[in-house]
Design a protein around this motif. Structure first.
Motif, mmCIF file in Angstrom:
data_model
loop_
_atom_site.group_PDB
_atom_site.id
_atom_site.type_symbol
_atom_site.label_atom_id
_atom_site.label_comp_id
_atom_site.label_asym_id
_atom_site.label_seq_id
_atom_site.Cartn_x
_atom_site.Cartn_y
_atom_site.Cartn_z
ATOM 1 N N UNK A 150 0.838 -1.204 0.000
ATOM 2 C CA UNK A 150 0.000 0.000 0.000
ATOM 3 C C UNK A 150 0.867 1.246 0.000
ATOM 4 N N UNK A 151 0.395 2.249 -0.737
ATOM 5 C CA UNK A 151 1.112 3.529 -0.779
ATOM 6 C C UNK A 151 0.107 4.660 -0.952
ATOM 7 N N UNK A 152 0.227 5.709 -0.129
ATOM 8 C CA UNK A 152 -0.662 6.855 -0.262
ATOM 9 C C UNK A 152 -0.688 7.713 0.981
ATOM 10 N N UNK A 153 -1.656 8.635 1.013
ATOM 11 C CA UNK A 153 -1.811 9.543 2.158
ATOM 12 C C UNK A 153 -3.279 9.634 2.551
ATOM 13 N N UNK A 154 -3.519 9.837 3.823
ATOM 14 C CA UNK A 154 -4.871 10.049 4.334
ATOM 15 C C UNK A 154 -4.859 11.253 5.277
ATOM 16 N N UNK A 155 -6.012 11.872 5.471
ATOM 17 C CA UNK A 155 -6.099 13.022 6.363
ATOM 18 C C UNK A 155 -7.423 12.998 7.121
ATOM 19 N N UNK A 156 -7.435 13.670 8.281
ATOM 20 C CA UNK A 156 -8.608 13.712 9.172
ATOM 21 C C UNK A 156 -8.982 12.307 9.628
ATOM 22 N N UNK A 157 -7.972 11.543 10.056
ATOM 23 C CA UNK A 157 -8.198 10.182 10.533
ATOM 24 C C UNK A 157 -8.213 10.213 12.063
ATOM 25 N N UNK A 158 -9.331 9.845 12.642
ATOM 26 C CA UNK A 158 -9.545 9.978 14.090
ATOM 27 C C UNK A 158 -8.885 8.849 14.868
ATOM 28 N N UNK A 159 -8.238 9.221 15.964
ATOM 29 C CA UNK A 159 -7.815 8.258 16.977
ATOM 30 C C UNK A 159 -6.795 7.226 16.560
ATOM 31 N N UNK A 160 -5.932 7.544 15.573
ATOM 32 C CA UNK A 160 -4.933 6.567 15.144
ATOM 33 C C UNK A 160 -3.999 6.196 16.294
#
Length: 386
Positions: A150-160
């Motif tokens: 897997x490769x990419x970016x995420x944003x606004x991810x709660x409680x990681x």
């Protein structure tokens, strides 16, 4: 039993959750947030009591209930001043998707931890360049031997930072057609190549938001949840529950704000009596009570339709519930601050922070504008506008 009354079991559930949450309350919740600590004690006690996984099948440690039950838990927590955002994410989104599409081995592996709170799972779909347009996500999944990368970016991810794993939405290329398709993977938060940074927020909450970086994260074959050709159906299985839970989250906060305002309006005396005796104070609070009850009713309708398996009707009701609950919550928070006068801006009375928290409800998990697009197109039959 009236059609418009919840079952005695649901009412008792609400009562017991409220009792548990009241032991902690807003002072505990805000204190943890301001000191940079977590509400782990409350989370684990909810798990031990069986409330975190009440919607998960019993054979995996859950309560065997429906989305209406977990939504009731979420609402009552927020109404006691403890709005737990991870209630929306871990049991309702991730728990639902895995229970519905996971293999037997995956259910045995991940659901018990979601239920008892020891294996909390976050959910990662939103991306910096895609925003509301889920079809434009660019996080890629490619086959590598027996596994995936897997490769990419995420944003606004709660409680990681509180999660053991994250359910990540990616795109894979179909070997037959060459087209990309959405796929779901469970990614351990300690996996090599998986990094996350907290986003500074104005919201007073122990639960933080993160930007996530996925840099060639290698996963085994059994990290894939569901059929790799399952498409959007698997992805959207968690989104109606998300809207229903967000609605309960909003109405719970709205109830808390209104309760604070009413209590203050009864005790604060200016101009020869309690300020609650003046219509300028009383009427806005009465309006909020009406708006909250209407939003709660639509939320309960959405949950009932979802639990009955009526996907389209549930989707329409869930969107409308989320819209109505966010509006009710914003109004309730604003009126609570106004009722308190200057004290409304103080930390002592605990209502000013609700202004930002409720305002986010108009944006997440889906914006009011996208809900209006949905209703315009699907409910009213108007042309698609986006």
């Amino acid at each position: 039993m009236s059609t418009f009354s919840e079952t005695e079991e649901r009412q008792e559930l609400r009562k017991q959750v409220a009792k548990l949450a009241s032991k902690y309350g807003r002072d505990y919740f805000a204190g943890k947030a301001r000191s940079g600590e977590k509400t782990t004690e409350l989370w684990l006690e909810l798990g031990r009591a069986g409330y975190l996984g009440i919607n998960v099948p019993e054979e995996y440690g859950g309560g065997g209930g429906g989305i209406g039950d977990i939504a009731a838990v979420c609402e009552e927590l927020a109404a006691q001043g403890c709005p737990m955002l991870l209630m929306v994410v871990s049991p309702a989104i991730c728990g639902t998707v895995i229970a519905k599409y996971g293999s037997e081995e995956q259910k045995q592996k991940w659901l018990p931890g979601i239920c008892d709170g020891t294996g909390t799972m976050a959910f990662a779909i939103t991306e910096p360049d895609a925003g509301t347009n889920t079809h434009n996500i660019t996080t890629t999944a490619r086959r590598d031997g027996d596994g995936w990368v897997l490769k990419g970016r995420k944003i606004w991810i709660s409680g990681v930072d509180e999660a053991s794993n994250v359910l990540v939405v990616a795109r894979a290329e179909d070997a037959k057609t060459g087209k990309v398709k959405p796929v779901l993977f469970v990614v351990p938060t300690d996996a090599p190549g998986f990094e996350f940074n907290a986003i500074p927020m104005e919201i007073v909450s122990p639960e933080k938001q993160f930007q996530v970086f996925i840099d060639d994260v290698r996963l085994p074959a059994d990290a894939l949840v569901g059929d790799e050709n399952g498409g959007l159906a698997q992805l959207f299985a968690g989104l109606n529950p998300e809207r229903i839970m967000a609605s309960s989250f909003n109405t719970g906060i709205a109830r808390f704000a209104l309760d604070r305002a009413v209590a203050y309006a009864k005790e604060r005396e200016v101009f020869q009596g309690p300020i609650g005796g003046h219509q300028a104070i009383a009427h806005p609070l009465a309006q909020s009570h009406i708006e909250i009850e209407m939003a709660r009713l639509m939320t309960q309708k959405a949950a009932a339709l979802y639990d009955e398996g009526d996907e389209f009707a549930a989707g329409e009701a869930a969107n409308m519930a989320k819209y109505a609950s966010a509006e009710a919550a914003c109004d309730a928070a604003d009126r609570a601050v106004q009722t308190h006068g200057g004290f409304g801006a103080s930390q002592e009375y605990g209502v000013a922070g609700l202004l930002v928290a409720t305002r986010v409800g108009r944006i997440a998990p889906v914006s009011r504008e996208m809900i209006l697009n949905f209703v315009s197109m699907h409910s009213l039959g108007l042309p698609k506008s986006y």
